[in-house]
Design an enzyme around this catalytic site. Sequence first.
Site, PDB file in Angstrom:
ATOM      1  N   TYR A  60       4.030 -43.736  45.608  1.00  0.00           N
ATOM      2  CA  TYR A  60       3.596 -42.323  46.306  1.00  0.00           C
ATOM      3  C   TYR A  60       2.062 -41.916  45.155  1.00  0.00           C
ATOM      4  CZ  TYR A  60       4.842 -38.063  48.702  1.00  0.00           C
ATOM      5  OH  TYR A  60       4.510 -37.169  50.217  1.00  0.00           O
ATOM      6  N   GLU A  62      -1.095 -40.334  46.221  1.00  0.00           N
ATOM      7  CA  GLU A  62      -2.214 -39.407  47.374  1.00  0.00           C
ATOM      8  C   GLU A  62      -3.878 -39.618  46.408  1.00  0.00           C
ATOM      9  OE1 GLU A  62       0.036 -35.274  47.957  1.00  0.00           O
ATOM     10  OE2 GLU A  62      -1.325 -35.306  47.007  1.00  0.00           O
ATOM     11  N   ASP A 206     -13.736 -46.349  69.092  1.00  0.00           N
ATOM     12  CA  ASP A 206     -12.624 -46.351  69.066  1.00  0.00           C
ATOM     13  C   ASP A 206     -11.734 -47.581  69.330  1.00  0.00           C
ATOM     14  OD1 ASP A 206     -10.149 -46.024  69.115  1.00  0.00           O
ATOM     15  OD2 ASP A 206      -9.761 -43.680  70.330  1.00  0.00           O
ATOM     16  N   THR A 232      -6.945 -49.242  65.455  1.00  0.00           N
ATOM     17  CA  THR A 232      -5.378 -49.842  64.509  1.00  0.00           C
ATOM     18  C   THR A 232      -4.965 -51.147  63.914  1.00  0.00           C
ATOM     19  OG1 THR A 232      -4.101 -50.531  67.291  1.00  0.00           O
ATOM     20  CG2 THR A 232      -4.438 -47.917  66.963  1.00  0.00           C
ATOM     21  N   LYS A 235      -2.204 -53.577  67.332  1.00  0.00           N
ATOM     22  CA  LYS A 235      -2.408 -54.343  68.295  1.00  0.00           C
ATOM     23  C   LYS A 235      -2.788 -56.146  68.506  1.00  0.00           C
ATOM     24  CE  LYS A 235      -3.040 -49.653  70.228  1.00  0.00           C
ATOM     25  NZ  LYS A 235      -3.150 -48.825  70.406  1.00  0.00           N
ATOM     26  N   ARG A 241       2.203 -51.279  62.000  1.00  0.00           N
ATOM     27  CA  ARG A 241       2.246 -50.180  62.716  1.00  0.00           C
ATOM     28  C   ARG A 241       0.411 -49.400  62.122  1.00  0.00           C
ATOM     29  NH1 ARG A 241       3.106 -48.414  67.368  1.00  0.00           N
ATOM     30  NH2 ARG A 241       4.620 -50.278  67.295  1.00  0.00           N
TER      31      ARG A 241
HETATM   32  C1  LIG Z   1      -3.695 -47.169  70.223  1.00  0.00           C
HETATM   33  C2  LIG Z   1      -4.500 -46.587  71.568  1.00  0.00           C
HETATM   34  C3  LIG Z   1      -4.982 -45.328  69.897  1.00  0.00           C
HETATM   35  C4  LIG Z   1      -3.653 -45.011  68.910  1.00  0.00           C
HETATM   36  O1  LIG Z   1      -2.598 -46.090  68.479  1.00  0.00           O
HETATM   37  P1  LIG Z   1      -1.039 -44.556  67.471  1.00  0.00           P
HETATM   38  O2  LIG Z   1      -1.337 -45.671  66.968  1.00  0.00           O
HETATM   39  O3  LIG Z   1      -0.527 -45.135  68.441  1.00  0.00           O
HETATM   40  O4  LIG Z   1      -2.211 -43.498  67.155  1.00  0.00           O
HETATM   41  C5  LIG Z   1      -5.703 -45.114  69.966  1.00  0.00           C
HETATM   42  N1  LIG Z   1      -7.426 -45.231  70.979  1.00  0.00           N
HETATM   43  C6  LIG Z   1      -6.832 -46.353  71.545  1.00  0.00           C
HETATM   44  C7  LIG Z   1      -8.286 -46.319  72.802  1.00  0.00           C
HETATM   45  C8  LIG Z   1      -5.400 -46.213  71.469  1.00  0.00           C
HETATM   46  O5  LIG Z   1      -5.810 -47.406  72.532  1.00  0.00           O
END
Ligand SMILES: *Cc1c(COP(=O)(O)O)cnc(C)c1O
Length: 429
Positions: A60, A62, A206, A232, A235, A241
């Site tokens: 843990y 935080e 994003d 993320t 990917k 993840r």
């Molecule tokens: C994959 C993705 C997310 C979200 O990712 P998660 O891990 O599935 O929550 C947000 N924005 C874009 C543009 C994405 O392609």
Amino acid sequence: MAVTPWGPDFAGLARQDPELAGIILSEIDRVSGGLQLIAAENYASPAVLAALASPLANKYAEGYPGARHHGGCEIVDIAERVAQDRAKALFGAEHANVQPHSGSSAVLAAYAALLRPGDTVLAMALPHGGHLTHGSPANFSGRWFDFIGYGVDPATGLIDYEQLRGLAHAHRPKAIVCGSISYPRHLDYAAFRAVADEVGAYLIADAAHSIGLVAGKAAPSPVPYADVVCATTHKVLRGPRGGMLLCGAELAERVDRAVFPFTQGGAQMHSVAAKAVAFGEAAAPAFTAYARRVVANARLLADALVGEGLAVTTGGTDTHMITADPAPLGLDGRTAKGRCAAAGIVLDTCALASATDPRGCVKGLRLGTAAVTTQGMGAPEMERIANLMGTVLRDEGVVREKVAELAGRFPPYPDEGRIMQPSEGVGRL
Ligand SMILES: *Cc1c(COP(=O)(O)O)cnc(C)c1O
């Protein structure tokens, strides 16, 4: 402890819980018996999976390194600092927050750092490639903010930067979001920054999809342009993840407080450690070569799919991602995806802006080359994949076995055969 590519002591799991071991084996069979073309998926390395399966999962923690609410954090503090330092060096950012549990939680934290409920935000419209967190009414974003959508020119599939500028001046948003789930081309971050500056808006990038290509120097970086970059780690970047945020020093404290304590409790230290491992891998020259191959493969696959009769959006790709309309073959995206799935070719549908459909939007296909490139596939395999897809989509024959043969030549984890011998009492589904 017997170490497997996906964590310690699989044999022990198989003895203790054959039911779950059987489910895991079945999933491994499913994955390695087909072609995984989901644009958001990849194969994390055995080292990343080992960190994920480590006892850091028990801790843990935080707060942040040096300022935790829990005792005993002196070791995981080091892991998190390593992850932060590696992320900052990899992306040339002043500040990195490596705690978001997912891409969506990273976006939520970026909004929390910069916005108040009710603020106006300009983001890509969902039917044109925006993510759920870019204003879907089913998501916190659409419920708590007033989203305005920009889009692509339906004729070219390219972002209409003039429309973006017009909407920004008309609506004076507090923030502009750039980034998409299905845009196959590079973004013009300088153009987004210029529009944001004209109207006094924050720019939130994003970069969930492109961040891996940025790490491998195969795509432009949003870091010099955006106030906050959301990403993320699972990917193209090929880590665990999870999510991540990058920003300048002046927003660091707001971003950190937006992650913890605003949107999350304890950090997942096994995941933070695995992110550090992935950043280390992504900083190596081999990853730059990988990112280039991912894009080269996507370009070849896009060209070959055009040759098979699909209408590839924007005529090609700059990235790992291809979107295409199967309408010229007389199919919609859903039917096409189903036919591919039955042949072991796993991909997604996505919304595509359409100049020819009266509704302005159709369901197309979205696929990517991150996973098959990790498996070691190259030019001949891209030709083959397109050819198999064409055969399936035109309904010209059964290709399931040919797909399995191709996939079987490129095992995602080369020694899985040795390690994943069926254990006694473990039944596949
Ligand atoms: C994959 C993705 C997310 C979200 O990712 P998660 O891990 O599935 O929550 C947000 N924005 C874009 C543009 C994405 O392609």
